[in-house]
Design a protein around this motif. Structure first.
Motif, PDB file in Angstrom:
ATOM      1  N   ILE A  18     -75.450 -48.418 -11.221  1.00  0.00           N
ATOM      2  CA  ILE A  18     -75.956 -47.156 -10.669  1.00  0.00           C
ATOM      3  C   ILE A  18     -74.804 -46.457  -9.956  1.00  0.00           C
ATOM      4  CG2 ILE A  18     -77.527 -46.099  -9.019  1.00  0.00           C
ATOM      5  CD1 ILE A  18     -79.490 -48.224  -9.526  1.00  0.00           C
ATOM      6  N   PRO A  19     -74.427 -45.285 -10.446  1.00  0.00           N
ATOM      7  CA  PRO A  19     -73.351 -44.583  -9.755  1.00  0.00           C
ATOM      8  C   PRO A  19     -73.890 -43.788  -8.566  1.00  0.00           C
ATOM      9  CG  PRO A  19     -73.935 -43.414 -11.755  1.00  0.00           C
ATOM     10  CD  PRO A  19     -74.898 -44.551 -11.628  1.00  0.00           C
ATOM     11  N   ILE A  20     -73.247 -43.893  -7.435  1.00  0.00           N
ATOM     12  CA  ILE A  20     -73.570 -43.013  -6.294  1.00  0.00           C
ATOM     13  C   ILE A  20     -72.314 -42.212  -6.008  1.00  0.00           C
ATOM     14  CG2 ILE A  20     -74.294 -42.880  -3.898  1.00  0.00           C
ATOM     15  CD1 ILE A  20     -75.742 -45.441  -4.156  1.00  0.00           C
ATOM     16  N   GLY A  21     -72.354 -40.956  -6.280  1.00  0.00           N
ATOM     17  CA  GLY A  21     -71.202 -40.112  -6.019  1.00  0.00           C
ATOM     18  C   GLY A  21     -70.484 -39.720  -7.285  1.00  0.00           C
ATOM     19  N   PRO A  22     -69.300 -39.084  -7.231  1.00  0.00           N
ATOM     20  CA  PRO A  22     -68.637 -38.670  -5.993  1.00  0.00           C
ATOM     21  C   PRO A  22     -69.334 -37.519  -5.271  1.00  0.00           C
ATOM     22  CG  PRO A  22     -67.353 -37.999  -7.898  1.00  0.00           C
ATOM     23  CD  PRO A  22     -68.468 -38.822  -8.416  1.00  0.00           C
ATOM     24  N   TYR A  23     -70.126 -36.709  -5.999  1.00  0.00           N
ATOM     25  CA  TYR A  23     -70.858 -35.650  -5.306  1.00  0.00           C
ATOM     26  C   TYR A  23     -72.337 -35.998  -5.349  1.00  0.00           C
ATOM     27  CZ  TYR A  23     -66.507 -33.319  -5.053  1.00  0.00           C
ATOM     28  OH  TYR A  23     -65.209 -33.040  -4.749  1.00  0.00           O
ATOM     29  N   GLU A  29     -69.187 -36.765   2.324  1.00  0.00           N
ATOM     30  CA  GLU A  29     -67.838 -36.712   1.787  1.00  0.00           C
ATOM     31  C   GLU A  29     -67.861 -37.212   0.355  1.00  0.00           C
ATOM     32  OE1 GLU A  29     -65.233 -38.716   4.792  1.00  0.00           O
ATOM     33  OE2 GLU A  29     -67.178 -39.529   5.242  1.00  0.00           O
ATOM     34  N   PRO A  30     -66.887 -36.773  -0.436  1.00  0.00           N
ATOM     35  CA  PRO A  30     -66.837 -37.306  -1.785  1.00  0.00           C
ATOM     36  C   PRO A  30     -66.284 -38.728  -1.802  1.00  0.00           C
ATOM     37  CG  PRO A  30     -65.097 -35.685  -1.462  1.00  0.00           C
ATOM     38  CD  PRO A  30     -65.867 -35.755  -0.190  1.00  0.00           C
ATOM     39  N   GLU A  31     -67.065 -39.660  -2.249  1.00  0.00           N
ATOM     40  CA  GLU A  31     -66.577 -40.997  -2.538  1.00  0.00           C
ATOM     41  C   GLU A  31     -67.505 -41.568  -3.592  1.00  0.00           C
ATOM     42  OE1 GLU A  31     -67.474 -40.614   0.925  1.00  0.00           O
ATOM     43  OE2 GLU A  31     -69.513 -41.307   0.671  1.00  0.00           O
ATOM     44  N   PHE A  32     -67.096 -42.601  -4.260  1.00  0.00           N
ATOM     45  CA  PHE A  32     -67.821 -43.047  -5.431  1.00  0.00           C
ATOM     46  C   PHE A  32     -68.133 -44.526  -5.313  1.00  0.00           C
ATOM     47  CE2 PHE A  32     -67.453 -43.746 -10.267  1.00  0.00           C
ATOM     48  CZ  PHE A  32     -68.826 -43.610 -10.406  1.00  0.00           C
ATOM     49  N   PHE A  33     -69.414 -44.841  -5.294  1.00  0.00           N
ATOM     50  CA  PHE A  33     -69.835 -46.246  -5.273  1.00  0.00           C
ATOM     51  C   PHE A  33     -70.440 -46.586  -6.620  1.00  0.00           C
ATOM     52  CE2 PHE A  33     -70.427 -44.830  -0.860  1.00  0.00           C
ATOM     53  CZ  PHE A  33     -69.586 -45.716  -0.236  1.00  0.00           C
ATOM     54  N   LYS A  34     -70.068 -47.757  -7.118  1.00  0.00           N
ATOM     55  CA  LYS A  34     -70.721 -48.259  -8.321  1.00  0.00           C
ATOM     56  C   LYS A  34     -71.568 -49.438  -7.897  1.00  0.00           C
ATOM     57  CE  LYS A  34     -67.975 -47.617 -12.461  1.00  0.00           C
ATOM     58  NZ  LYS A  34     -66.985 -48.340 -13.265  1.00  0.00           N
ATOM     59  N   GLU A  46     -68.674 -51.688  -6.192  1.00  0.00           N
ATOM     60  CA  GLU A  46     -67.290 -51.232  -6.350  1.00  0.00           C
ATOM     61  C   GLU A  46     -67.151 -49.885  -5.660  1.00  0.00           C
ATOM     62  OE1 GLU A  46     -65.220 -51.493 -10.213  1.00  0.00           O
ATOM     63  OE2 GLU A  46     -67.067 -52.460 -10.837  1.00  0.00           O
ATOM     64  N   ILE A  47     -66.042 -49.696  -4.999  1.00  0.00           N
ATOM     65  CA  ILE A  47     -65.840 -48.438  -4.283  1.00  0.00           C
ATOM     66  C   ILE A  47     -64.605 -47.753  -4.835  1.00  0.00           C
ATOM     67  CG2 ILE A  47     -65.565 -47.384  -2.020  1.00  0.00           C
ATOM     68  CD1 ILE A  47     -66.526 -50.178  -0.902  1.00  0.00           C
ATOM     69  N   GLU A  48     -64.758 -46.498  -5.178  1.00  0.00           N
ATOM     70  CA  GLU A  48     -63.600 -45.739  -5.622  1.00  0.00           C
ATOM     71  C   GLU A  48     -63.380 -44.588  -4.654  1.00  0.00           C
ATOM     72  OE1 GLU A  48     -63.932 -43.838  -9.412  1.00  0.00           O
ATOM     73  OE2 GLU A  48     -62.111 -42.719  -9.013  1.00  0.00           O
ATOM     74  N   ILE A  49     -62.172 -44.497  -4.160  1.00  0.00           N
ATOM     75  CA  ILE A  49     -61.889 -43.417  -3.215  1.00  0.00           C
ATOM     76  C   ILE A  49     -60.738 -42.566  -3.752  1.00  0.00           C
ATOM     77  CG2 ILE A  49     -62.756 -44.645  -1.220  1.00  0.00           C
ATOM     78  CD1 ILE A  49     -59.799 -45.303  -0.587  1.00  0.00           C
ATOM     79  N   GLY A  50     -60.229 -41.690  -2.952  1.00  0.00           N
ATOM     80  CA  GLY A  50     -59.093 -40.876  -3.384  1.00  0.00           C
ATOM     81  C   GLY A  50     -59.435 -39.398  -3.415  1.00  0.00           C
TER      82      GLY A  50
ATOM     83  N   GLY B  48     -79.816 -30.871  -3.609  1.00  0.00           N
ATOM     84  CA  GLY B  48     -79.110 -32.077  -4.030  1.00  0.00           C
ATOM     85  C   GLY B  48     -78.291 -31.887  -5.282  1.00  0.00           C
ATOM     86  N   SER B  49     -78.708 -30.947  -6.131  1.00  0.00           N
ATOM     87  CA  SER B  49     -77.999 -30.776  -7.391  1.00  0.00           C
ATOM     88  C   SER B  49     -77.459 -29.363  -7.492  1.00  0.00           C
ATOM     89  CB  SER B  49     -78.938 -31.049  -8.564  1.00  0.00           C
ATOM     90  OG  SER B  49     -78.339 -30.559  -9.743  1.00  0.00           O
TER      91      SER B  49
END
Lengths: 415, 143
Positions: A18-23, A29-34, A46-50, B48-49
């Motif tokens: 399930i992806p959460i992010g980046p938006y 804030e934009p960040e991406f959790f898997k 998993e966390i993706e930043i940058g 949200g979107s």
């Protein structure tokens, strides 16, 4: 439905991402959790930043010491006094400067007021993440007087620009003190209300008790900081452990609880706000007596290195500065508390359900603009997922390389 | 009179797009929704979107990584749609402009309808900016 009762191992073993992010609507804030989930249970994160990396350490090397606090203030808008606090501590550490007492109390007042506003902000967002928007609206309603107080004392709601190496930029006026004291007193009533709400509200308890538990061992192992650690009975607070400014001259307590779940993190933060209000009031009392100027006119920064820290609302923030005797730092390094706290998500999230994941991820009060000192971008695909382990390994390697490089350079300067 | 443009100025739904900000503008945007400012009075709310949005508030200095995503997200918005650059970073890049991870200001990437300056802009300034945008759009719609 047929087959629901005994879902086979094969079906439950299937992992979905399930992806959460980046938006994502839940993120500031934009960040991406898997989130890797099996059924409803989170098995891996998993966390993706940058998305927030702005190259602040490099930019700091182009600025003079007087300008650096303005830049590090903009690392993060919520801790916009913690970073300059650690920064001026580091710069003053290079020169071994002693700042006037009055400046110290002004710094502490700003720092503690910021803790109150940051914790109220977090409390509101935590309510929002739980789908309990009443808490959000309440917390932010009571945050407004704090911002008013900031505007009264420093001139701006956020980004106060109060800090400068060797002192503070502007003084507090005594005619504002009665109003400030009154605002702080008025704040106690909602804080006590929040404490009672946290301790008694069944919805809040059902969603946060026993959720995202972080043991003391995990905290020690992963180096957790701030309220995240203190909620797990890992009693570290740099204000007490290694006092700077005048924290050893005021009366306050470190708040510690022992369960390590999200509920305890709420309790720690609410009680910390009461302590902060206590410190603020003592600062105002001291400021009536102490009058030895607000600036020690720091002119020259000698060659050398300095380290500064401050207990930010999220934990200890650490700044390192290396000087070669010119008016600019040759190396500037920032270690924000979320850098240490974000990896604890790997322990706190895994094993709980997806619905608990958002509040657990939010419980450490992560701040990605503070954290992002490293960005890795693959030139071909434009993106690359870095794990925390990888990031940590790379940053350690880089520190070693820098140590070698600068040590040889510093030797030349000193000899 | 352009009905589309006139309709756009009613009950503006806002999508908040954070492109490497320092969080301050973002927090002030959320502040707008809370009891003191309460812009939901005017029918404005955060959605949200981006597919539901009438206006996109872009904050932050937009680094290389965020820029690609930002373009893609804005392309997904139904048109016509306002793009508002909020805060000094989005307007000019501010002190991050010389950074190695900054590409160009927002208006060189996507067309921008309104600029709200400040570091961070006060919530009152944001409301004023949006009101000015609505007035300008209504004036344009009458032509």
């Amino acid at each position: 439905m047929k087959g629901w009762g005994k879902m086979s191992d094969k079906a439950t073993a299937k992992t979905t991402i399930i992806p959460i992010g980046p938006y994502h609507p839940l993120q500031e804030e934009p960040e991406f959790f898997k989130l890797h989930v099996q059924g409803e249970r989170v098995v891996k994160l998993e966390i993706e930043i940058g998305y927030n990396h702005r190259g602040i350490e490099r930019l700091a090397e182009d600025l003079t010491y007087d300008q650096v606090p303005f830049l590090v203030e903009r690392i993060c808008g919520i801790c916009s006094c913690s970073h300059p606090f650690a920064c001026v501590n580091a710069i003053e550490d290079v020169g071994g400067v002693e700042v006037p007492e009055r400046a110290k109390y002004i710094r502490m007042f700003t720092g503690e007021l910021e803790r109150i506003h940051s914790h109220l902000l977090w409390l509101g967002l935590a309510g929002h993440f739980l789908g309990y928007n009443t808490v959000w609206m309440w917390a932010w309603k009571y945050r407004e007087p704090v911002l008013d107080l900031f505007e009264l004392m420093t001139g701006n709601r956020n980004h106060y620009a109060m800090f400068k190496p060797g002192g503070v930029r502007r003084d507090f006026y005594e005619e504002d003190f009665p109003r400030a004291a009154r605002l702080l007193d008025d704040l106690l009533r909602p804080l006590i209300m929040f404490r009672d709400v946290a301790l008694q509200d069944p919805v809040l308890q059902a969603r946060t008790k026993g959720v995202g538990v972080l043991t003391r061992e995990d905290c020690v192992e992963l180096g957790a900081l701030g309220p995240t650690a203190r909620a797990s009975n890992y009693c570290i607070d740099v204000r007490k452990d290694h006092p700077y400014a005048a924290y050893d001259k005021v009366d306050w307590d470190v708040v510690c609880t022992s369960n390590g779940d999200v509920f305890d993190k709420v309790v720690v933060r609410v009680l910390e706000m009461v302590e902060s209000a206590k410190i603020c009031k003592q600062c105002l009392e001291k400021l009536r007596e102490v009058d030895d100027g607000i600036d020690c006119n720091l002119k020259e920064i000698p060659p050398g290195e300095g380290m500064g820290h401050h207990e930010a609302p999220r934990g200890e923030v650490f700044h390192y500065v290396r000087s070669d005797g010119t008016n600019r730092p040759v190396r500037y390094k920032v270690r924000a508390p979320s850098f240490m706290n974000v990896p604890t998500n790997n322990r706190a999230c895994v094993g709980y359900t997806v619905s608990d994941a958002t509040i657990t991820l939010a419980a450490i009060d992560p701040c990605y603009c503070c954290t992002e000192r490293t960005a890795v971008v693959d030139a071909d695909s434009g993106k690359q997922i870095m794990t925390w382990k990888e990031l940590l390994r790379l940053s350690r390697q880089k520190t070693e390389r820098l140590l070698e490089k600068y040590n040889s350079r510093m030797d030349r300067i000193w000899t | 009179m352009s009905v589309k443009l006139k309709a756009l100025t009613k009950s503006i739904w806002v999508f908040h797009l954070a492109a490497s900000p320092c969080n301050n503008c973002d927090i002030e945007i959320l502040d707008l929704l809370t009891p003191r400012f309460d812009i939901e009075r005017f029918g404005m709310q955060l959605v949200g979107s981006v597919r539901h949005a009438d206006a996109i508030l872009v904050t932050g200095s937009m680094n290389r990584k965020a820029r690609i995503r930002l373009k893609r997200v804005i392309e997904q918005a139904p048109k016509p749609c306002f793009v508002i650059a909020l805060g000094n970073c989005a307007c000019t890049g501010e002190m991050f402009a010389p950074s190695y991870n900054q590409m160009k200001p927002l208006d060189e990437v996507v067309p921008v309808d309104a600029y709200i300056a400040g570091c961070p802009p006060k919530p009152e300034a944001m409301i004023m900016g949006v009101v000015a945008l609505i007035e300008a759009t209504l004036a344009a719609a009458k032509k």
